[in-house]
Design a protein around this motif. Structure first.
Motif, PDB file in Angstrom:
ATOM      1  N   LEU A 144     119.877  31.992 -22.130  1.00  0.00           N
ATOM      2  CA  LEU A 144     120.603  32.907 -23.021  1.00  0.00           C
ATOM      3  C   LEU A 144     121.280  33.936 -22.132  1.00  0.00           C
ATOM      4  O   LEU A 144     120.610  34.776 -21.529  1.00  0.00           O
ATOM      5  N   THR A 145     122.617  33.867 -22.006  1.00  0.00           N
ATOM      6  CA  THR A 145     123.329  34.808 -21.132  1.00  0.00           C
ATOM      7  C   THR A 145     124.141  35.797 -21.974  1.00  0.00           C
ATOM      8  O   THR A 145     124.325  35.598 -23.164  1.00  0.00           O
ATOM      9  N   TYR A 146     124.625  36.867 -21.342  1.00  0.00           N
ATOM     10  CA  TYR A 146     125.422  37.906 -22.010  1.00  0.00           C
ATOM     11  C   TYR A 146     124.733  38.404 -23.281  1.00  0.00           C
ATOM     12  O   TYR A 146     125.340  38.539 -24.337  1.00  0.00           O
ATOM     13  N   VAL A 147     123.423  38.645 -23.156  1.00  0.00           N
ATOM     14  CA  VAL A 147     122.610  39.019 -24.313  1.00  0.00           C
ATOM     15  C   VAL A 147     122.778  40.500 -24.640  1.00  0.00           C
ATOM     16  O   VAL A 147     122.726  41.359 -23.769  1.00  0.00           O
ATOM     17  N   GLU A 148     122.995  40.760 -25.941  1.00  0.00           N
ATOM     18  CA  GLU A 148     123.083  42.146 -26.407  1.00  0.00           C
ATOM     19  C   GLU A 148     121.714  42.645 -26.851  1.00  0.00           C
ATOM     20  O   GLU A 148     121.361  43.794 -26.661  1.00  0.00           O
ATOM     21  N   GLU A 149     120.953  41.773 -27.491  1.00  0.00           N
ATOM     22  CA  GLU A 149     119.673  42.189 -28.053  1.00  0.00           C
ATOM     23  C   GLU A 149     118.747  40.986 -28.182  1.00  0.00           C
ATOM     24  O   GLU A 149     119.185  39.896 -28.542  1.00  0.00           O
ATOM     25  N   LEU A 150     117.452  41.209 -27.889  1.00  0.00           N
ATOM     26  CA  LEU A 150     116.471  40.131 -28.023  1.00  0.00           C
ATOM     27  C   LEU A 150     115.631  40.319 -29.279  1.00  0.00           C
ATOM     28  O   LEU A 150     115.301  41.439 -29.650  1.00  0.00           O
ATOM     29  N   GLU A 151     115.283  39.202 -29.917  1.00  0.00           N
ATOM     30  CA  GLU A 151     114.432  39.240 -31.115  1.00  0.00           C
ATOM     31  C   GLU A 151     113.306  38.230 -30.913  1.00  0.00           C
ATOM     32  O   GLU A 151     113.489  37.033 -31.128  1.00  0.00           O
ATOM     33  N   PRO A 152     112.129  38.705 -30.449  1.00  0.00           N
ATOM     34  CA  PRO A 152     111.031  37.764 -30.190  1.00  0.00           C
ATOM     35  C   PRO A 152     110.484  37.151 -31.489  1.00  0.00           C
ATOM     36  O   PRO A 152     110.372  37.844 -32.499  1.00  0.00           O
ATOM     37  N   ARG A 153     110.173  35.865 -31.429  1.00  0.00           N
ATOM     38  CA  ARG A 153     109.552  35.188 -32.567  1.00  0.00           C
ATOM     39  C   ARG A 153     108.308  34.460 -32.057  1.00  0.00           C
ATOM     40  O   ARG A 153     108.297  33.220 -31.986  1.00  0.00           O
ATOM     41  N   PRO A 154     107.268  35.243 -31.678  1.00  0.00           N
ATOM     42  CA  PRO A 154     106.095  34.631 -31.030  1.00  0.00           C
ATOM     43  C   PRO A 154     105.386  33.610 -31.928  1.00  0.00           C
ATOM     44  O   PRO A 154     104.799  32.656 -31.414  1.00  0.00           O
ATOM     45  N   GLU A 155     105.469  33.787 -33.248  1.00  0.00           N
ATOM     46  CA  GLU A 155     104.792  32.841 -34.146  1.00  0.00           C
ATOM     47  C   GLU A 155     105.372  31.438 -34.019  1.00  0.00           C
ATOM     48  O   GLU A 155     104.688  30.453 -34.294  1.00  0.00           O
ATOM     49  N   ASP A 156     106.624  31.328 -33.595  1.00  0.00           N
ATOM     50  CA  ASP A 156     107.250  30.011 -33.433  1.00  0.00           C
ATOM     51  C   ASP A 156     107.448  29.635 -31.960  1.00  0.00           C
ATOM     52  O   ASP A 156     108.115  28.642 -31.670  1.00  0.00           O
ATOM     53  N   ASP A 157     106.873  30.451 -31.040  1.00  0.00           N
ATOM     54  CA  ASP A 157     107.134  30.236 -29.612  1.00  0.00           C
ATOM     55  C   ASP A 157     108.631  30.204 -29.325  1.00  0.00           C
ATOM     56  O   ASP A 157     109.119  29.344 -28.576  1.00  0.00           O
ATOM     57  N   GLN A 158     109.345  31.136 -29.946  1.00  0.00           N
ATOM     58  CA  GLN A 158     110.789  31.173 -29.763  1.00  0.00           C
ATOM     59  C   GLN A 158     111.268  32.590 -29.444  1.00  0.00           C
ATOM     60  O   GLN A 158     110.607  33.572 -29.798  1.00  0.00           O
ATOM     61  N   LEU A 159     112.413  32.651 -28.788  1.00  0.00           N
ATOM     62  CA  LEU A 159     113.062  33.928 -28.535  1.00  0.00           C
ATOM     63  C   LEU A 159     114.498  33.809 -29.055  1.00  0.00           C
ATOM     64  O   LEU A 159     115.229  32.904 -28.664  1.00  0.00           O
ATOM     65  N   ALA A 160     114.855  34.707 -29.974  1.00  0.00           N
ATOM     66  CA  ALA A 160     116.235  34.715 -30.475  1.00  0.00           C
ATOM     67  C   ALA A 160     117.005  35.811 -29.756  1.00  0.00           C
ATOM     68  O   ALA A 160     116.410  36.776 -29.268  1.00  0.00           O
ATOM     69  N   ALA A 161     118.318  35.640 -29.688  1.00  0.00           N
ATOM     70  CA  ALA A 161     119.147  36.642 -29.015  1.00  0.00           C
ATOM     71  C   ALA A 161     120.495  36.736 -29.699  1.00  0.00           C
ATOM     72  O   ALA A 161     121.056  35.732 -30.139  1.00  0.00           O
ATOM     73  N   VAL A 162     120.984  37.960 -29.797  1.00  0.00           N
ATOM     74  CA  VAL A 162     122.387  38.156 -30.146  1.00  0.00           C
ATOM     75  C   VAL A 162     123.132  38.203 -28.833  1.00  0.00           C
ATOM     76  O   VAL A 162     122.778  38.987 -27.943  1.00  0.00           O
ATOM     77  N   ARG A 163     124.108  37.314 -28.669  1.00  0.00           N
ATOM     78  CA  ARG A 163     124.830  37.293 -27.404  1.00  0.00           C
ATOM     79  C   ARG A 163     126.331  37.412 -27.623  1.00  0.00           C
ATOM     80  O   ARG A 163     126.864  37.012 -28.648  1.00  0.00           O
ATOM     81  N   ASP A 164     126.953  37.992 -26.608  1.00  0.00           N
ATOM     82  CA  ASP A 164     128.382  38.244 -26.641  1.00  0.00           C
ATOM     83  C   ASP A 164     129.132  36.943 -26.372  1.00  0.00           C
ATOM     84  O   ASP A 164     128.846  36.239 -25.408  1.00  0.00           O
ATOM     85  N   VAL A 165     130.069  36.579 -27.253  1.00  0.00           N
ATOM     86  CA  VAL A 165     130.971  35.461 -26.954  1.00  0.00           C
ATOM     87  C   VAL A 165     132.399  35.996 -27.082  1.00  0.00           C
ATOM     88  O   VAL A 165     132.605  37.052 -27.670  1.00  0.00           O
ATOM     89  N   GLU A 166     133.375  35.274 -26.528  1.00  0.00           N
ATOM     90  CA  GLU A 166     134.757  35.736 -26.568  1.00  0.00           C
ATOM     91  C   GLU A 166     135.149  36.065 -28.001  1.00  0.00           C
ATOM     92  O   GLU A 166     135.092  35.198 -28.871  1.00  0.00           O
TER      93      GLU A 166
END
Lengths: 262, 339
Positions: A144-166
């Protein structure tokens, strides 16, 4: 789900850009004299990691590749709230470009059994931005590159991110383990706490690792393992400009009109 | 490190960056520049447009019209929108199968994410954010990039590894207009399935993307505007100019990254470049040095920007912007100052 996440933060010591002066006689750069500082984008990486620690109780370890003189960047990371710091140092690493650098950091990710490996967007002394995707590629992890903010989802073993795209943004969810590159300036780094700072400066000793301890053969890293070489350097030729200071907006408007640009 | 027989590799590939049918302008810029590189390559080598995405028929056709000898098309829903892991796997497969000598990628957020991912498993040499490209006498790619903050251009080579990869800053080269398409479209085997991906794009919000690289006039703002875009926007309106920004203004969140000029942003070459409250760091200058007429407006008389401008005004930049906008927007007032 796993127990508490282990979060690695890659940090680097770089010359202070504001301190790199140009020798007026020779036109060359006085780089060596510049103060050594923490790569500024790494502050955002550290903040993102410490927020994960606040939110899901992660163990955060700062890692740096460099000579022992780079230890101050680990002390700073620990002062800010990292649980530990590791110095990866070996003569075999000398001359490494981004390929062996990302290999070495990838092996550190495995060594510490990391769930998340967070980096800054790029380093200010080489500004390629290639190392974070390189670490992910060596490990075959999500990135996950150019990340603005991370949103951990430990219950699903996942990490979500808002990332910058053009032209906008996207929310991407990645399965762990994952490599993150935080966009420069995307969060507000916290100050270090006084007690933590005293500990970092007086008691903290970094974990020390060399190539062998990370399972790296000497021929996998260093100059010889680097696909790119610097073939030459040219001074960028300055563009000639009029450098005319005008006294009033009227003068400027008239001049621009004469130049037929308005 | 495994030895690579570089002679097995041929052709120049350009990664066509596409989102929902929209192609990033830098892809066409690269296709245009790559045609000049082909003049120094062997005659039987091809210029190949690498198209990964969904519903790519029009994109492939346009790539041929813009000079590609061949379009390699990996067309599947798994590739829309872009994700590093499926794109990376498909690319690795194609490189192993077809052995390209050179791969050029636009230096956008997506292009840099993709390039960093795919260069590692192929052990390619990857040069970031190039502003110059060439082929030397032995056929190696010479990738020039600004180093040490833009004071020097470093030429990076990769003699013993293939492919030779580079990301190129948008706006450095000029795209040519499409002509009649002449070339082949190869639909390649898609080697990725959705269930092996490790990422999912939940939401994607992309507004109208702006392309400042084509603008004839630009008003660019820097840290000096302290978050107030109003006067600069008024001036941009009066000049019919695009708004752009230094890295400082973008990192502060005042202006979107797609309007950033300089290293890690875009290169522009407008007829008129007005720098408002921009200090003039070398990283910024090398993105706008090709502008024809440069105007600096700053309240700091020591701002380096004045040394790199044709005309400068030291003063309150909010007042100067407003006054200049009024004069330009009012032909009668302009006539008066000219007279």
């Amino acid at each position: 789900m796993t127990d508490n996440w282990t979060v690695l933060v890659g940090v680097k010591q770089v010359p202070d850009e504001d301190d790199v002066s140009i020798d007026p006689d020779t036109g060359t750069l006085n780089r060596a004299e510049a103060a050594a500082i923490l790569n500024p984008p790494d502050k955002n990486a550290l903040e993102a990691a410490l927020r994960l620690k606040d939110e899901v109780g992660a163990r955060v370890i700062a890692v740096t590749m460099g000579p022992p003189t780079a230890t101050p960047v680990l002390e700073l990371a620990v002062a800010l709230g990292c649980d530990d710091g590791a110095l990866i140092s070996d003569y075999a690493f000398a001359g490494s470009d981004t390929w062996p650098t990302s290999l070495t950091l990838a092996r550190a990710g495995e060594y510490f059994d990391a769930d998340v490996f967070i980096c800054g967007e790029e380093t200010t002394d080489s500004s390629t931005g290639q190392v974070p995707p390189g670490i992910a590629a060596h490990l075959d992890w999500a990135q996950l590159t150019y990340v603005e903010e991370l949103e951990p989802r430990p219950e699903d073993d996942q990490l979500a991110a808002v990332r910058d795209v053009e032209g906008g943004w996207e929310r991407v969810v990645a399965d762990l383990p994952v490599v993150v590159a935080v966009g420069y300036g995307e969060n507000q780094p916290r100050p270090s706490g006084l007690h933590r700072k005293i500990y970092a400066e007086n008691e903290f000793e970094p974990i020390e690792l060399d190539a062998e301890e990370l399972g790296i053969d000497a021929d996998e890293v260093g100059l010889d393992a680097s696909p790119t070489q610097v073939g030459g350097m040219d001074t960028a030729s300055p563009v000639e400009r009029e450098q005319e200071l005008l006294d009033s907006v009227d003068d400027l408007a008239a001049t621009l009109h004469k130049q037929e640009v308005v | 490190m495994p030895e690579v027989d570089v002679s097995e590799y041929s052709d120049v590939w350009v990664f066509i960056e596409e989102h929902a049918g929209e192609v990033a302008p830098v892809s066409w810029e690269l296709l245009s520049e790559a045609q000049s590189l082909m003049e120094n390559k062997d005659e039987d080598e091809e210029l190949v447009a690498l198209c990964i995405g969904e519903n790519l028929d029009d994109v492939a056709e346009e790539a041929l019209a813009r000079g590609a000898d061949r379009a390699l098309v990996a067309d599947d829903p798994v590739f829309e929108p872009y994700r590093a892991d499926p794109y990376g796997k498909q690319f690795r497969h194609l490189v192993a199968e077809r052995k390209p000598d050179v791969v050029l990628i636009g230096g956008t957020s997506t292009g840099r994410d993709f390039a960093g991912r795919v260069a590692v498993p192929t052990h390619a040499g990857l040069t970031a954010d190039c502003t110059e490209l060439g082929i030397d006498d032995e056929g190696h790619l010479e990738a020039g990039r600004p180093a040490f903050g833009g004071n020097v251009i470093a030429t990076i080579k990769c003699e013993n590894h293939r492919p030779q990869m580079a990301t190129i800053r948008p706006g450095v080269f000029e795209a040519t207009e499409p002509a009649e398409a002449d070339g082949d479209v190869d639909h390649v085997e898609v080697v990725v399935t959705e269930d092996e991906t490790v990422t999912e794009v939940e939401t994607r919000e992309v507004g109208e993307t702006v392309d400042i690289t084509d603008a004839d006039r630009i008003v660019a703002v820097g840290g000096g505007i302290e978050g107030d875009l109003g006067p600069a926007e008024m001036l941009a309106d009066a000049l019919d100019a695009e708004l752009a920004a230094s890295r400082k203004a973008v990192d502060s969140g005042w202006v979107g990254h797609d309007r950033q000029v300089g290293q890690t942003g875009k290169s522009v070459r407008p007829e008129l470049y007005v720098a408002v409250g921009i200090s003039g760091a070398v990283q910024h200058l090398e993105g706008m040095n090709d502008s024809e007429v440069v105007v600096a407006i700053n309240n700091d008389p020591n701002a380096p920007m004045f040394d790199h401008a044709d005309y400068g005004i030291v003063g309150d930049l909010f007042e100067v912007c407003e006054e200049l906008a009024e004069q330009i927007g009012n032909p009668e007032a302009l006539q008066e100052v000219i007279a």
